[in-house]
Design a protein around this motif. Structure first.
Motif, PDB file in Angstrom:
ATOM      1  N   GLY A  93       0.818   8.414   1.765  1.00 32.89           N
ATOM      2  CA  GLY A  93       1.406   7.088   1.866  1.00 32.89           C
ATOM      3  C   GLY A  93       1.160   6.193   0.665  1.00 32.89           C
ATOM      4  N   LYS A  94       0.463   6.709  -0.354  1.00 28.85           N
ATOM      5  CA  LYS A  94       0.178   5.901  -1.538  1.00 28.85           C
ATOM      6  C   LYS A  94       1.314   6.043  -2.562  1.00 28.85           C
ATOM      7  CE  LYS A  94      -3.657   4.688   0.311  1.00 28.85           C
ATOM      8  NZ  LYS A  94      -4.943   5.228  -0.132  1.00 28.85           N
ATOM      9  N   GLN A  95       1.197   5.340  -3.673  1.00 28.66           N
ATOM     10  CA  GLN A  95       2.241   5.360  -4.691  1.00 28.66           C
ATOM     11  C   GLN A  95       2.021   6.507  -5.670  1.00 28.66           C
ATOM     12  OE1 GLN A  95       2.728   1.699  -6.854  1.00 28.66           O
ATOM     13  NE2 GLN A  95       4.187   2.571  -8.303  1.00 28.66           N
ATOM     14  N   LYS A 108      15.237  14.581  -3.295  1.00 32.13           N
ATOM     15  CA  LYS A 108      14.799  15.924  -2.916  1.00 32.13           C
ATOM     16  C   LYS A 108      13.543  16.354  -3.651  1.00 32.13           C
ATOM     17  CE  LYS A 108      16.528  20.632  -2.293  1.00 32.13           C
ATOM     18  NZ  LYS A 108      17.685  21.537  -2.470  1.00 32.13           N
ATOM     19  N   TYR A 109      13.408  15.990  -4.927  1.00 29.98           N
ATOM     20  CA  TYR A 109      12.303  16.482  -5.741  1.00 29.98           C
ATOM     21  C   TYR A 109      11.475  15.378  -6.381  1.00 29.98           C
ATOM     22  CZ  TYR A 109      14.757  20.970  -5.429  1.00 29.98           C
ATOM     23  OH  TYR A 109      15.365  22.106  -4.978  1.00 29.98           O
ATOM     24  N   GLY A 110      11.584  14.143  -5.912  1.00 30.45           N
ATOM     25  CA  GLY A 110      10.839  13.032  -6.494  1.00 30.45           C
ATOM     26  C   GLY A 110       9.352  13.098  -6.187  1.00 30.45           C
ATOM     27  N   PRO A 111       8.517  12.331  -6.917  1.00 34.78           N
ATOM     28  CA  PRO A 111       7.062  12.364  -6.727  1.00 34.78           C
ATOM     29  C   PRO A 111       6.602  11.830  -5.381  1.00 34.78           C
ATOM     30  CG  PRO A 111       7.694  10.603  -8.235  1.00 34.78           C
ATOM     31  CD  PRO A 111       8.916  11.436  -8.015  1.00 34.78           C
ATOM     32  N   HIS A 112       7.462  11.071  -4.676  1.00 31.22           N
ATOM     33  CA  HIS A 112       7.078  10.576  -3.347  1.00 31.22           C
ATOM     34  C   HIS A 112       6.801  11.726  -2.388  1.00 31.22           C
ATOM     35  CE1 HIS A 112      11.431  11.251  -3.274  1.00 31.22           C
ATOM     36  NE2 HIS A 112      11.307  11.464  -1.973  1.00 31.22           N
ATOM     37  N   ASN A 113       7.359  12.902  -2.680  1.00 36.06           N
ATOM     38  CA  ASN A 113       7.132  14.058  -1.816  1.00 36.06           C
ATOM     39  C   ASN A 113       5.698  14.567  -1.881  1.00 36.06           C
ATOM     40  OD1 ASN A 113       9.783  14.239  -0.815  1.00 36.06           O
ATOM     41  ND2 ASN A 113      10.451  15.348  -2.638  1.00 36.06           N
ATOM     42  N   VAL A 135      -1.370   9.525  -8.782  1.00 29.51           N
ATOM     43  CA  VAL A 135      -1.328   8.781  -7.522  1.00 29.51           C
ATOM     44  C   VAL A 135      -2.289   7.603  -7.610  1.00 29.51           C
ATOM     45  CG1 VAL A 135      -1.693   8.874  -5.030  1.00 29.51           C
ATOM     46  CG2 VAL A 135      -0.790  10.887  -6.232  1.00 29.51           C
ATOM     47  N   ASP A 136      -1.789   6.430  -7.246  1.00 33.39           N
ATOM     48  CA  ASP A 136      -2.624   5.229  -7.146  1.00 33.39           C
ATOM     49  C   ASP A 136      -3.210   5.221  -5.739  1.00 33.39           C
ATOM     50  OD1 ASP A 136      -3.722   2.697  -6.891  1.00 33.39           O
ATOM     51  OD2 ASP A 136      -2.103   1.699  -7.982  1.00 33.39           O
ATOM     52  N   GLY A 138      -5.554   3.213  -4.541  1.00 32.75           N
ATOM     53  CA  GLY A 138      -6.072   1.921  -4.108  1.00 32.75           C
ATOM     54  C   GLY A 138      -5.152   1.165  -3.177  1.00 32.75           C
ATOM     55  N   THR A 139      -5.737   0.229  -2.440  1.00 34.25           N
ATOM     56  CA  THR A 139      -4.990  -0.699  -1.586  1.00 34.25           C
ATOM     57  C   THR A 139      -5.481  -2.103  -1.899  1.00 34.25           C
ATOM     58  OG1 THR A 139      -6.615  -0.591   0.224  1.00 34.25           O
ATOM     59  CG2 THR A 139      -4.828   1.042   0.242  1.00 34.25           C
ATOM     60  N   ASP A 140      -4.795  -3.115  -1.360  1.00 33.32           N
ATOM     61  CA  ASP A 140      -5.218  -4.502  -1.614  1.00 33.32           C
ATOM     62  C   ASP A 140      -6.626  -4.745  -1.091  1.00 33.32           C
ATOM     63  OD1 ASP A 140      -2.812  -5.024  -2.787  1.00 33.32           O
ATOM     64  OD2 ASP A 140      -1.894  -5.875  -0.977  1.00 33.32           O
ATOM     65  N   SER A 141      -6.949  -4.180   0.061  1.00 29.94           N
ATOM     66  CA  SER A 141      -8.269  -4.409   0.652  1.00 29.94           C
ATOM     67  C   SER A 141      -9.339  -3.489   0.066  1.00 29.94           C
ATOM     68  CB  SER A 141      -8.213  -4.208   2.169  1.00 29.94           C
ATOM     69  OG  SER A 141      -7.764  -2.896   2.483  1.00 29.94           O
ATOM     70  N   GLU A 142      -8.917  -2.288  -0.388  1.00 34.26           N
ATOM     71  CA  GLU A 142      -9.859  -1.326  -0.975  1.00 34.26           C
ATOM     72  C   GLU A 142      -9.269  -0.773  -2.277  1.00 34.26           C
ATOM     73  OE1 GLU A 142     -11.979   1.414   1.774  1.00 34.26           O
ATOM     74  OE2 GLU A 142     -10.510   0.696   3.231  1.00 34.26           O
ATOM     75  N   PRO A 143      -9.481  -1.488  -3.378  1.00 35.70           N
ATOM     76  CA  PRO A 143      -8.898  -1.065  -4.658  1.00 35.70           C
ATOM     77  C   PRO A 143      -9.464   0.250  -5.178  1.00 35.70           C
ATOM     78  CG  PRO A 143     -10.381  -2.921  -4.969  1.00 35.70           C
ATOM     79  CD  PRO A 143     -10.205  -2.772  -3.502  1.00 35.70           C
ATOM     80  N   LEU A 144     -10.685   0.587  -4.779  1.00 37.58           N
ATOM     81  CA  LEU A 144     -11.311   1.833  -5.199  1.00 37.58           C
ATOM     82  C   LEU A 144     -11.658   2.664  -3.968  1.00 37.58           C
ATOM     83  CD1 LEU A 144     -13.796   0.522  -7.928  1.00 37.58           C
ATOM     84  CD2 LEU A 144     -11.450   1.313  -8.246  1.00 37.58           C
TER      85      LEU A 144
END
Length: 224
Positions: A93-95, A108-113, A135-136, A138-144
């Motif tokens: 679910g991360k970027q 079909k073949y993008g990095p979101h897969n 892949v990033d 981090g989240t707003d509440s937990e950057p690391l």
């Protein structure tokens, strides 16, 4: 696919050499001759062979020697487990970002897969040597975050040589693992699931990147 008016199927040999094309006749001969070349991929992805059998109207399982039948059963059991990603997958679910992907198949073949938690979908690069995916985490509440292991599920188009990097800010990266191809024609080089223990290198990081430098086939790179 049909490239010259004839029906062809792609296959890769035991040692991970570049794909060649099989004619329908060669595929059918595999039922009886059962050469390792024709059945190597079958052990990893039996669904592909089921589709080909249906297309040709044959049953490649007929007359299969017992060792091959046992390998097929094991492959089907593994395939049944496919798509079940552990709930503690920090990347899900991360970027995800990549240097390139196989155009024009963005969806079909993008990095979101790589981060959708589904091992039936995959990222695929352009057909060249130097690429990366990152892949990033981090989240707003937990950057690391802390991650203990990195598991790469390669498709047949895997990387013979790559480097794993981590970052605390997605700008500056440091190497934590390097993968070099084994010497000689080892069957081990064709294992497509790579498990990398990061230890302390995976603690307090924001991003993780895989930098690919050498292809194993004439295609690009691809991961589930």
């Amino acid at each position: 696919g049909e490239t010259d008016g004839c029906l062809h199927f792609e296959e890769v040999d035991w040692c991970g050499n570049s794909p060649r094309y099989l004619t329908a006749e060669e595929w059918q001969q595999g039922r009886d001759k059962t050469p390792p070349l024709l059945f190597s991929r079958k052990f990893r992805d039996p669904d592909v062979y089921d589709i080909m059998d249906k297309t040709l109207g044959i049953d490649s399982k007929e007359g299969m020697p017992e060792p091959l039948a046992e390998a097929m059963a094991a492959a089907r059991n593994e395939a049944a487990q496919r798509g079940k990603v552990k709930s503690n997958n920090a990347a899900q679910g991360k970027q995800a970002t990549s240097s390139a992907f196989q155009e024009p198949h963005t969806s079909k073949y993008g990095p979101h897969n790589l981060v959708d938690g589904d091992l039936h979908t995959r990222w695929s690069s352009a057909f060249s040597n130097d690429h990366f995916v990152m892949v990033d985490l981090g989240t707003d509440s937990e950057p690391l975050c802390d991650i203990s292991d990195l598991i790469l599920h390669w498709e047949t188009a895997y990387a013979k040589r790559y480097t794993v990097q981590v970052s605390t800010d997605m700008q500056t990266w440091r190497d934590v693992h390097e993968r070099e191809p084994p010497a000689g024609r080892s069957r081990a080089r064709f294992q497509l699931k790579h498990e990398i223990h990061l230890g302390d290198s995976g603690k307090g990081i924001k991003g993780i990147k895989v930098v690919m430098n050498e292809r194993a086939t004439r295609w690009g790179y691809s991961m589930w």
